[in-house]
Design a protein around this motif. Structure first.
Motif, PDB file in Angstrom:
ATOM      1  N   THR A  19       0.842  -1.190   0.000  1.00 48.73           N
ATOM      2  CA  THR A  19       0.000   0.000   0.000  1.00 48.73           C
ATOM      3  C   THR A  19       0.879   1.242   0.000  1.00 48.73           C
ATOM      4  OG1 THR A  19      -0.157   0.356   2.400  1.00 48.73           O
ATOM      5  CG2 THR A  19      -1.659  -1.264   1.426  1.00 48.73           C
ATOM      6  N   GLU A  20       0.339   2.334  -0.536  1.00 52.19           N
ATOM      7  CA  GLU A  20       1.095   3.588  -0.558  1.00 52.19           C
ATOM      8  C   GLU A  20       1.355   4.091   0.858  1.00 52.19           C
ATOM      9  OE1 GLU A  20       3.166   6.884  -1.932  1.00 52.19           O
ATOM     10  OE2 GLU A  20       2.590   5.050  -2.974  1.00 52.19           O
ATOM     11  N   TYR A  69       4.060   1.968   2.361  1.00 52.92           N
ATOM     12  CA  TYR A  69       5.336   2.250   1.706  1.00 52.92           C
ATOM     13  C   TYR A  69       5.960   3.525   2.262  1.00 52.92           C
ATOM     14  CZ  TYR A  69       8.709   3.074  -2.082  1.00 52.92           C
ATOM     15  OH  TYR A  69       9.853   3.301  -2.805  1.00 52.92           O
ATOM     16  N   ASN A  93       5.288   7.224  -3.490  1.00 51.44           N
ATOM     17  CA  ASN A  93       5.204   6.572  -4.801  1.00 51.44           C
ATOM     18  C   ASN A  93       5.781   5.165  -4.824  1.00 51.44           C
ATOM     19  OD1 ASN A  93       4.583   6.093  -7.439  1.00 51.44           O
ATOM     20  ND2 ASN A  93       5.970   7.625  -8.297  1.00 51.44           N
ATOM     21  N   LYS A  94       5.068   4.240  -4.230  1.00 51.50           N
ATOM     22  CA  LYS A  94       5.448   2.830  -4.274  1.00 51.50           C
ATOM     23  C   LYS A  94       5.438   2.285  -5.694  1.00 51.50           C
ATOM     24  CE  LYS A  94       0.879   0.687  -3.729  1.00 51.50           C
ATOM     25  NZ  LYS A  94       0.837   0.075  -5.078  1.00 51.50           N
ATOM     26  N   GLN A  95       4.717   2.981  -6.596  1.00 51.98           N
ATOM     27  CA  GLN A  95       4.550   2.465  -7.954  1.00 51.98           C
ATOM     28  C   GLN A  95       5.877   2.355  -8.694  1.00 51.98           C
ATOM     29  OE1 GLN A  95       1.737   1.199  -9.070  1.00 51.98           O
ATOM     30  NE2 GLN A  95       2.791   0.574 -10.956  1.00 51.98           N
ATOM     31  N   THR A  96       6.891   3.120  -8.271  1.00 51.99           N
ATOM     32  CA  THR A  96       8.188   3.033  -8.946  1.00 51.99           C
ATOM     33  C   THR A  96       8.716   1.600  -8.931  1.00 51.99           C
ATOM     34  OG1 THR A  96       9.281   3.677  -6.875  1.00 51.99           O
ATOM     35  CG2 THR A  96       8.839   5.423  -8.470  1.00 51.99           C
ATOM     36  N   THR A  97       8.563   0.926  -7.808  1.00 48.37           N
ATOM     37  CA  THR A  97       9.014  -0.457  -7.698  1.00 48.37           C
ATOM     38  C   THR A  97       8.254  -1.358  -8.670  1.00 48.37           C
ATOM     39  OG1 THR A  97       9.580  -0.162  -5.370  1.00 48.37           O
ATOM     40  CG2 THR A  97       9.279  -2.421  -6.141  1.00 48.37           C
ATOM     41  N   PHE A  98       6.960  -1.164  -8.772  1.00 47.25           N
ATOM     42  CA  PHE A  98       6.137  -2.008  -9.632  1.00 47.25           C
ATOM     43  C   PHE A  98       6.364  -1.682 -11.106  1.00 47.25           C
ATOM     44  CE2 PHE A  98       4.158  -1.850  -5.464  1.00 47.25           C
ATOM     45  CZ  PHE A  98       4.033  -3.206  -5.198  1.00 47.25           C
ATOM     46  N   ASN A  99       6.758  -0.434 -11.396  1.00 45.80           N
ATOM     47  CA  ASN A  99       7.144  -0.098 -12.766  1.00 45.80           C
ATOM     48  C   ASN A  99       8.367  -0.897 -13.197  1.00 45.80           C
ATOM     49  OD1 ASN A  99       5.081   1.771 -12.968  1.00 45.80           O
ATOM     50  ND2 ASN A  99       6.398   3.543 -12.581  1.00 45.80           N
ATOM     51  N   GLU A 132       7.397  -4.504 -13.786  1.00 46.19           N
ATOM     52  CA  GLU A 132       6.719  -4.640 -15.074  1.00 46.19           C
ATOM     53  C   GLU A 132       7.724  -4.600 -16.227  1.00 46.19           C
ATOM     54  OE1 GLU A 132       3.386  -2.269 -17.802  1.00 46.19           O
ATOM     55  OE2 GLU A 132       3.780  -1.653 -15.723  1.00 46.19           O
ATOM     56  N   TYR A 140      -1.088  -9.769  -7.092  1.00 43.61           N
ATOM     57  CA  TYR A 140      -0.491  -8.814  -8.028  1.00 43.61           C
ATOM     58  C   TYR A 140       0.507  -9.500  -8.961  1.00 43.61           C
ATOM     59  CZ  TYR A 140       1.583  -4.494  -9.784  1.00 43.61           C
ATOM     60  OH  TYR A 140       2.031  -3.482 -10.615  1.00 43.61           O
TER      61      TYR A 140
END
Length: 257
Positions: A144-145, A148, A156-162, A165, A197
């Protein structure tokens, strides 16, 4: 895909800032490995056991050639499965200088692994990942943000998931690593969320669970910093077994490191 605004540590192209070198590592990738811990990280994780690697300044400057010579001396111990793991700190802060270093390793048939938190995905990092990194070990901090930010001190936890991907699209090997902290990251709903995920990722060879420990507390105190997880406890065997049981249906292999 959003790219990180963090570009790199500003050093000459052939210089790496190194915190320390472990010449006989067995917990940072397959086989026996030489583990190079680079200096500098943009996160300040609450459980960090190497907080002295966080500062961008510091470390010892090694030329690519000098560091390569150290690795070559250790090569006889690598055997069939071993090699070199670059950790930190955050190694992708120095991706530009890692490119010529990894090129020398690959030319000598040495397996390369990168242990990263996934915060950086600039063109230097992409070149390193696309052409020169045999294995990515990606640290998943939280699902979760809010969690994180609490753990890392950054948004911005999404950087890791970018980055996950991006690696998945290359169809090259990746391991996930996850620190299991009682009452903080070991909740069943978080583990289920991580499994859901990543369940369709074909590049993930294994998930490594890292039991929580306090081996780095003395380093925090030496730096004059308060240790934020002072009241946290270590995992019980039953908790570790339960976490593995929750995650096993989602991954090819789940291990406790």
């Amino acid at each position: 895909m959003l790219l990180s605004k963090i570009e790199a540590i500003k050093t000459p192209d052939n210089i790496l800032r190194v915190h320390s070198i472990e010449t006989f590592g067995t917990h940072d990738g397959p086989g026996v490995r030489c583990v190079v811990f680079l200096q500098g990280c943009k996160l300040k994780c609450q459980y960090c056991h190497n907080p002295d690697t966080i500062a961008i300044e510091g470390g010892k400057a090694y030329s690519v050639d000098d560091l390569y010579e150290i690795i070559v001396k250790a090569k006889p111990y690598f055997g069939k499965n071993g090699g070199v793991t670059i950790s930190g700190g955050e190694p992708l802060l120095q991706a530009k200088a890692l490119i010529p270093f990894f090129k020398k390793l690959k030319a000598d048939g040495i397996h390369t692994a990168l242990d990263t938190n996934g915060r950086i995905l600039n063109h230097f990092a992409m070149e390193l990942l696309d052409e020169l990194t045999d294995l990515v070990m990606l640290d998943i901090k939280h699902m979760t943000e809010e969690g994180y930010q609490e753990i890392t001190g950054q948004k911005n936890k999404q950087t890791t998931f970018n980055l996950a991907e991006y690696r998945e699209k290359s169809n090259k090997p990746m391991w996930l690593r996850y620190v299991l902290i009682p009452e903080l990251t070991d909740k069943t709903e978080l583990l289920e969320s991580m499994g859901a995920y990543f369940k369709d990722y074909t590049s993930i060879e294994r998930l490594e669970l890292q039991p929580y420990h306090k081996l780095g507390v003395h380093k925090w105190k030496a730096l004059g910093w308060d240790y934020p997880l002072e009241s946290a406890r270590e995992n019980t065997d039953q908790e570790l077994e339960s976490a593995v049981a929750v995650l096993k249906p989602y991954f090819k292999q789940v291990s406790v490191n």
